[in-house]
Design a protein around this motif. Structure first.
Motif, short mmCIF file in Angstrom:
data_model
loop_
_atom_site.label_atom_id
_atom_site.label_comp_id
_atom_site.label_asym_id
_atom_site.label_seq_id
_atom_site.Cartn_x
_atom_site.Cartn_y
_atom_site.Cartn_z
N GLY A 1 -12.48 -2.20 11.88
CA GLY A 1 -13.16 -0.92 11.81
C GLY A 1 -12.77 -0.18 10.55
O GLY A 1 -12.03 -0.69 9.71
N SER A 2 -13.28 1.02 10.41
CA SER A 2 -12.99 1.81 9.21
C SER A 2 -12.74 3.26 9.60
O SER A 2 -13.23 3.74 10.63
CB SER A 2 -14.14 1.73 8.20
N VAL A 3 -11.98 3.94 8.79
CA VAL A 3 -11.73 5.37 8.95
C VAL A 3 -11.83 6.01 7.57
O VAL A 3 -11.61 5.36 6.55
CB VAL A 3 -10.34 5.65 9.57
N SER A 4 -12.17 7.29 7.53
CA SER A 4 -12.25 8.01 6.26
C SER A 4 -12.07 9.49 6.51
O SER A 4 -12.26 9.97 7.64
CB SER A 4 -13.59 7.74 5.55
N SER A 5 -11.71 10.19 5.47
CA SER A 5 -11.56 11.64 5.58
C SER A 5 -12.93 12.27 5.83
O SER A 5 -13.97 11.69 5.49
CB SER A 5 -10.94 12.20 4.30
N PRO A 6 -12.97 13.45 6.44
CA PRO A 6 -14.25 14.07 6.79
C PRO A 6 -15.16 14.24 5.57
O PRO A 6 -14.71 14.66 4.50
CB PRO A 6 -13.83 15.44 7.35
N ILE B 1 -5.52 3.83 17.19
CA ILE B 1 -6.07 2.47 17.16
C ILE B 1 -5.26 1.61 18.14
O ILE B 1 -4.03 1.59 18.10
CB ILE B 1 -5.99 1.88 15.74
N GLU B 2 -5.98 0.91 19.00
CA GLU B 2 -5.33 0.01 19.95
C GLU B 2 -6.10 -1.29 20.00
O GLU B 2 -7.30 -1.30 20.25
CB GLU B 2 -5.26 0.65 21.34
N VAL B 3 -5.40 -2.39 19.74
CA VAL B 3 -6.01 -3.72 19.74
C VAL B 3 -5.36 -4.55 20.84
O VAL B 3 -4.39 -4.11 21.47
CB VAL B 3 -5.85 -4.38 18.35
N PRO B 4 -5.86 -5.76 21.11
CA PRO B 4 -5.24 -6.59 22.16
C PRO B 4 -3.74 -6.71 22.00
O PRO B 4 -3.21 -6.76 20.88
CB PRO B 4 -5.95 -7.94 22.00
N LYS C 1 -3.18 -3.70 10.92
CA LYS C 1 -2.92 -3.34 9.52
C LYS C 1 -4.08 -2.52 9.00
O LYS C 1 -5.23 -2.68 9.44
CB LYS C 1 -2.70 -4.58 8.65
N VAL C 2 -3.78 -1.62 8.07
CA VAL C 2 -4.81 -0.77 7.47
C VAL C 2 -4.69 -0.88 5.95
O VAL C 2 -3.59 -0.90 5.40
CB VAL C 2 -4.66 0.70 7.93
N GLN C 3 -5.84 -1.00 5.29
CA GLN C 3 -5.88 -1.11 3.83
C GLN C 3 -6.75 0.00 3.27
O GLN C 3 -7.91 0.17 3.68
CB GLN C 3 -6.43 -2.46 3.39
N PHE C 4 -6.21 0.79 2.34
CA PHE C 4 -6.93 1.91 1.74
C PHE C 4 -7.70 1.41 0.52
O PHE C 4 -7.11 0.89 -0.43
CB PHE C 4 -5.96 3.02 1.33
N TYR D 1 -9.27 -1.00 8.91
CA TYR D 1 -8.18 -1.53 9.70
C TYR D 1 -8.60 -2.87 10.31
O TYR D 1 -9.79 -3.16 10.46
CB TYR D 1 -7.75 -0.55 10.80
N GLU D 2 -7.61 -3.70 10.64
CA GLU D 2 -7.89 -5.03 11.17
C GLU D 2 -6.75 -5.47 12.08
O GLU D 2 -5.57 -5.24 11.78
CB GLU D 2 -8.05 -6.01 10.00
N ALA D 3 -7.10 -6.08 13.20
CA ALA D 3 -6.10 -6.68 14.08
C ALA D 3 -5.75 -8.07 13.56
O ALA D 3 -6.61 -8.78 13.03
CB ALA D 3 -6.64 -6.76 15.51
N PHE D 4 -4.49 -8.46 13.70
CA PHE D 4 -4.09 -9.79 13.23
C PHE D 4 -2.99 -10.33 14.13
O PHE D 4 -2.23 -9.60 14.78
CB PHE D 4 -3.63 -9.75 11.78
N VAL D 5 -2.91 -11.65 14.17
CA VAL D 5 -1.84 -12.33 14.90
C VAL D 5 -0.60 -12.32 14.02
O VAL D 5 -0.66 -12.75 12.85
CB VAL D 5 -2.24 -13.78 15.26
N PRO D 6 0.52 -11.82 14.50
CA PRO D 6 1.72 -11.68 13.64
C PRO D 6 2.14 -12.97 12.94
O PRO D 6 2.63 -12.92 11.81
CB PRO D 6 2.79 -11.20 14.62
N THR D 7 1.93 -14.11 13.59
CA THR D 7 2.34 -15.38 12.97
C THR D 7 1.36 -15.86 11.93
O THR D 7 1.64 -16.80 11.19
CB THR D 7 2.50 -16.46 14.06
N ASN D 8 0.16 -15.23 11.84
CA ASN D 8 -0.85 -15.65 10.88
C ASN D 8 -1.63 -14.42 10.41
O ASN D 8 -2.77 -14.21 10.78
CB ASN D 8 -1.80 -16.68 11.52
#
Length: 846
Positions: free
Chosen positions: A343-348, A364-367, A373-376, A436-443
């Motif tokens: 998903g994405s987030v941004s200032s108003p 943000i809550e994922v499985p 992680k979030v990348q600007f 933002y993106e959900a990821f598996v910690p080992t990969n």
């Protein structure tokens, strides 16, 4: 011979062999020249020094006493503020300062201020008076009121600090008013909720200012506001103008600048926008001058906004035009709970500037088996500071602010992440956008390479010689292939970058063991080597002037070369690129002739990877249209009659007779395709002159002139670019700009808004290797070799421009051809304008 030139120097010492027979002019009073004893002379000198020191001390003491100790040396100090009042309804009549209701309430506010000041010994002692400037609806809705006032104090110079402290102390003490009313008398009681006051911007109290009108603007219906005289004339001198904007209750004011061109020095001319109806520094949203390039869309926190314009005596400019409107407060959408894997987030309101006094929280809550992680991708929140006390983004417990966080990646250590955005009451910015993106910690980077900074990139970018991660981790521990060389630092770089004059390795490895001049020797531009000691010795030791080209004084050469500038009188000078640099170097001054070009007035091919330009930013850019088709090519303004473009734009193509002048029309001063305005001029083409040696197979000599059917009037949106002299040097690595309406991606459609992109001049040898030797000496290469930025279809004929040391812009090249658009290691190829200077002069007279 002058004795000083011959090496003899004046010495005050009298030698024993001094010739006493030399005659001197007699003194008018010989007693004044009698020699005194050394002791008495020293005594008088000492006494003189003591008296001088005493005089300096006395003068210093008098000045300190005069400006800091005398109680009768006073200055006027003006404070602007607001007072929140409860239990008072905002009435429409309060908008009219001449109404009885305004006068009555203003009297109550003035009395209330006097009462508040009376509780502080400093304030009551130096208070001179107050005036109410405006009213607005309070934050509590229709049952509250805000009064905007100005208070004046007559204060001794050394007491100014104490006065500022006393004014600031009103803010916490005013909170006490919430617990009980401040009563003047029962019928005139005001319930004061808060008081905010700041000293006025001193530029708004300059004695030269002729305080002009204030304008009340209701924004319930969208409209336009502009500076006096815009666009036909410059704004007036020495004015202080205010526009007070009011939206309907429950709405906020939006102000979008269409044009903003002011003097570059904000100490002279500027606009300032406030989140209030008075210029309270605590509520200033922005200050702008010059020709700003950032976002110029501003929003208020409530239903009021103030725009001010202050000008000085000199250098008046076109000013501004802005669109105003209102939007519901409920339209702001930020914060909430997010549960998707991406998903994405941004200032108003991004990419507009965010409003002040705003807070948003995203949860943000994922499985449960994944992290977040979030990348600007864009981050513009004021200035970087340690604590980020003002505007900031908070990711879990980490606060971020500043302007250098693009591509920053932050990871959580669980399946949740909280992102909070906060803005204070003043000075807004464009804000941020992030994914933002959900990821598996080992990969964390499935199918991609994980950089040390947690950025994920395509695996094909690893070990390709480019720092794609930003921290260089994608180029560490690489095995170089046959086409690459190994740097001492372990990095792999393309072999054809060896000995190209640029330190591509970062440690100089690629420039070692090259056939160059020996240590202690200077490399001439013509390839010769001379001793370093011969540089700037006033002689042309290189025989091309290059050893004297960057010296304090330019050298008039006995012999001209392809590297020297030829003056009108036929003489040549050694200085590198002397044209229009503000310093006359030719004896006839011809190097400083015709220097009005290339300086954006009022200021001291689609583009891939570019950004939208501002109105009037590129006044030499032209859009060439085929009748009934629309934009086809770009061109540059040379003067009020002639344009320069690419020859391949004007070649017949089957039934399309592009070589015929009557098929074309030129759009000058255009910013948005299909949207003309007061700056846009449409002209027919009288004749087309394509270069007689243009080769459609190799694109050699890809240049053409167009003559307009009628002259155009030059202004801030239509202005000629400078043509460089034949010997002008555009060195590798030089920053250049490409502009145009061409496709914004390979195979894409043309852009509607004029695009701009920054590229760099590419080394000619490197370029020939990259492009399989299809590049001739009549061509110039520019681009970003790692790809992503380039000119493309529809930009053809447009300018590749470079800003010279004096600030004037020169036409380095014309968009000609390329291998696709914005591909890696495939720079754009441009017609090298310096090679055609005499041809342009011969055909057009320019």
């Amino acid at each position: 011979m002058d004795l000083l030139d011959s090496g003899q120097k004046f010495s005050p010492r009298q030698d024993s062999d001094w010739d006493t027979t030399l005659q001197f002019l007699p003194a008018a009073d010989t007693k004044h020249l009698e020699k005194k004893s050394g002791r008495r002379k020293k005594l008088w000198i000492g006494l003189g020094l003591v008296l001088s020191a005493a005089a300096v001390s006395l003068l210093t003491g008098l000045l300190v006493w005069h400006f800091h100790l005398r109680s009768d040396v006073r200055v006027k100090r003006v404070y602007i503020g607001s007072m929140g009042i409860g239990d008072q309804r905002f009435l429409p009549a309060y908008e009219d300062p001449s109404s009885p209701q305004f006068s009555s309430m203003a009297t109550l506010v003035s009395r209330q201020l006097k009462l508040i000041y009376s509780k502080n010994s400093v304030l009551t002692k130096y208070f001179k008076g107050s005036s109410v400037q405006a009213f607005s609806e309070g934050e509590g809705g229709s049952d509250s009121l805000v009064a905007y006032y100005q208070s004046e104090f007559d204060i001794p110079v050394p007491q100014q600090g104490a006065l500022d402290e006393a004014i600031e102390s009103l803010e916490p003490s005013s909170q006490q008013g919430r617990q009980g009313r401040v009563l003047l008398k029962p019928v005139d009681a005001l319930s004061v909720n808060n008081v905010i006051s700041r000293v006025i911007d001193p530029r708004m109290t300059r004695t030269s200012l002729q305080v002009g009108e204030s304008f009340n603007v209701h924004v319930s219906k969208a409209g336009v506001v502009q500076s006096p005289g815009f666009p036909d004339s410059s704004y007036p001198s020495n004015v202080y103008l205010m526009w007070r904007f009011r939206a309907d209750p429950g709405h906020r004011v939006r102000l979008d600048f269409h044009t903003l061109i002011l003097e570059d020095d904000c100490q002279q001319d500027f606009i300032k926008i406030y989140d209030s109806l008075a210029p309270i520094e605590h509520r200033a949203l922005t200050e702008q001058c010059g020709y700003p390039h950032g976002s110029l869309s501003f929003l208020s926190s409530g239903n009021v906004m103030l725009l001010t314009l202050v000008t000085d005596e000199e250098k008046n400019f076109p000013g501004f035009r802005a669109n105003y409107s209102q939007i519901p407060l409920t339209e702001q959408k930020c914060g909430g709970t997010l549960s998707g894997d991406k998903g994405s987030v941004s200032s108003p309101f991004f990419p507009s500037n965010y409003p002040p006094r705003t807070s948003c929280v995203w949860n943000i809550e994922v499985p449960v088996e994944k992290f977040v992680k979030v990348q600007f991708s864009k981050f513009l929140l004021g200035n970087q500071s340690n604590q980020c006390p003002e505007d900031y983004v908070k990711v879990d417990d980490k606060r971020l602010c500043g302007r250098k966080l693009k591509n920053t990646v932050i990871t959580s250590q669980s399946n949740t992440m909280t992102i909070k955005f906060n803005s204070d009451s003043s000075y807004v910015d464009q804000g941020f956008t992030a994914e933002y993106e959900a990821f598996v910690p080992t990969n964390p980077c499935p199918g991609r390479f994980q950089c040390t900074n947690n950025l994920c990139i395509n695996t094909t970018l690893q070990c390709d010689g480019w720092n794609d991660c930003g921290d260089g981790s994608d180029e560490n521990n690489c095995e170089c292939n046959e086409a690459q060389m190994k740097c001492k630092n372990g990095r792999c770089k393309p072999k054809f970058w060896e000995c190209d004059g640029s330190d591509d390795c970062g440690d100089g490895t690629d420039e070692e063991n090259c056939e160059k001049c020996k240590p202690g020797e200077f490399s001439c531009r013509n390839g010769l080597c001379i001793s370093e000691t011969l540089k700037c010795n006033g002689k042309d030791d290189c025989a091309d002037g290059s050893d004297e080209s960057k010296c304090e004084r330019s050298l008039v050469l006995q012999q001209c070369s392809e590297f020297t500038f030829r003056c009108r009188d036929g003489r040549c000078i050694s200085k590198l690129n002397p044209e229009c640099d503000g310093e006359p170097d030719c004896e006839d001054g011809s190097d400083e002739d015709n220097c009005q070009c290339g300086s954006r007035p009022y200021r001291s091919s689609r583009i891939v990877g570019g950004q939208m330009s501002r109105e009037g930013e590129w006044p030499w850019q032209v859009s060439l249209h085929i009748r009934g088709t629309g934009h086809v090519c770009g061109a540059s303004v040379l003067n009020n009659r002639w344009l320069l473009t690419a020859a391949h734009c004007v070649q017949d193509n089957g039934p399309n007779k592009y070589s015929q002048a009557d098929q074309w029309e030129a759009m000058l001063g255009l910013h948005v395709q299909s949207q003309t305005n007061e700056w846009t001029v449409r002209r027919n083409i009288k004749q087309i002159i394509a270069h007689q040696d243009y080769n459609s197979m190799t694109y050699n000599n890809d240049i053409a002139l167009m003559e307009l059917d009628k002259n155009v009037t030059l202004n801030q949106n239509i202005w000629p670019i400078c043509l460089p002299s034949p010997t002008y040097d555009f060195p590798e690595g030089q920053v250049a700009w490409i502009t145009g309406w061409g496709a914004t991606r390979e195979g894409g459609s043309v852009a509607m808004i004029l695009q701009k992109a920054e590229v760099r001049i590419v080394n000619a040898t490197v370029c020939k290797n990259l492009m399989n030797d299809e590049v001739t000496d009549m061509m110039l290469c520019a681009g970003v070799l790692k790809g992503g930025v380039d000119a493309c279809q529809g930009d053809s004929g447009g300018p590749l421009s470079v800003t010279g040391p004096s600030g004037r812009v020169l036409l380095a090249g014309l968009v000609s051809w390329g291998d696709g658009c914005a591909r890696r290691n495939r720079p754009g190829i441009y017609t090298r304008v310096t090679k055609y200077r005499s041809w342009i002069k011969e055909k057009s007279g320019v």
